[in-house]
Design an enzyme around this catalytic site. Structure first.
Site, short mmCIF file in Angstrom:
data_model
loop_
_atom_site.label_atom_id
_atom_site.label_comp_id
_atom_site.label_asym_id
_atom_site.label_seq_id
_atom_site.Cartn_x
_atom_site.Cartn_y
_atom_site.Cartn_z
N SER A 239 0.80 -1.22 0.00
CA SER A 239 0.00 0.00 0.00
C SER A 239 0.84 1.28 0.00
O SER A 239 0.34 2.33 -0.38
CB SER A 239 -0.96 0.02 1.20
N LYS B 57 0.87 4.65 6.95
CA LYS B 57 0.27 5.48 5.91
C LYS B 57 0.92 6.86 5.91
O LYS B 57 1.65 7.22 6.82
CB LYS B 57 -1.24 5.66 6.15
#
Length: 169
Positions: free
Chosen positions: A34, A81
């Site tokens: 990701s 993230k």
């Protein structure tokens, strides 16, 4: 009864080690894709990053930083993230229930760099700053990737400019 020196070292070392890990930081493996291409750009090699807890404790996290946080969906899981928006920013979302979101006070908007291949704020919305556990500051393994991690937001994901956009939020 005399305590052996190696046992004394262990008795003293364990609390010091725990304090360092809890206050300063630790090295963690980055799983998944990701955050590609920033982290794990090669599917064959896994990056390990230094997660700086001190930055979070001293409120040194800003837009563009890569952070570790507890998943809002599963508090037992830690995710990594990039902060795309901070309190007050207006974000054009990618599939969230609202097309445009103003990040509330005490929250941030996080996304994976591999757009469309990440479970992030586009799925669960703004994230409480209280869920942030550390800031990724260095790639420490493999040696060929040893480098500091740049704090940047891709131009395509930058918050909307309020002076150019009139919104009723």
């Amino acid at each position: 009864m005399k305590i052996p020196n190696f046992l004394k070292s262990i008795i003293v070392g364990i609390p010091i080690g725990i304090t360092v890990l809890d206050s300063v930081g630790y090295v963690a493996r980055v799983d998944g894709h990701s955050m590609q291409p920033s982290l794990n750009p090669d599917k064959e090699i896994t990056d390990y990053v230094f997660l700086n807890r001190w930055s979070v404790r001293s409120h040194e996290i800003t837009r563009g930083d890569i952070i570790s946080l507890k998943s809002p969906k599963d508090p037992e899981q830690k995710i990594i993230k990039r902060i795309v928006g901070v309190a007050g920013d207006i974000i054009l979302t990618l599939g969230y229930k609202n097309e445009v979101v103003r990040v509330p006070e005490g929250h941030c908007w996080v996304e994976g760099d591999h757009t469309g291949h990440s479970l992030d704020s586009n799925n669960f919305g703004p994230v409480s700053i209280g869920l942030v556990t550390a800031k990724a500051t260095w790639i420490v393994w493999p040696p060929s990737r040893w480098q500091s991690i740049k704090s940047q937001v891709p131009d395509s994901r930058a918050p909307l400019n309020m002076s150019r956009t009139i919104l009723n939020l």
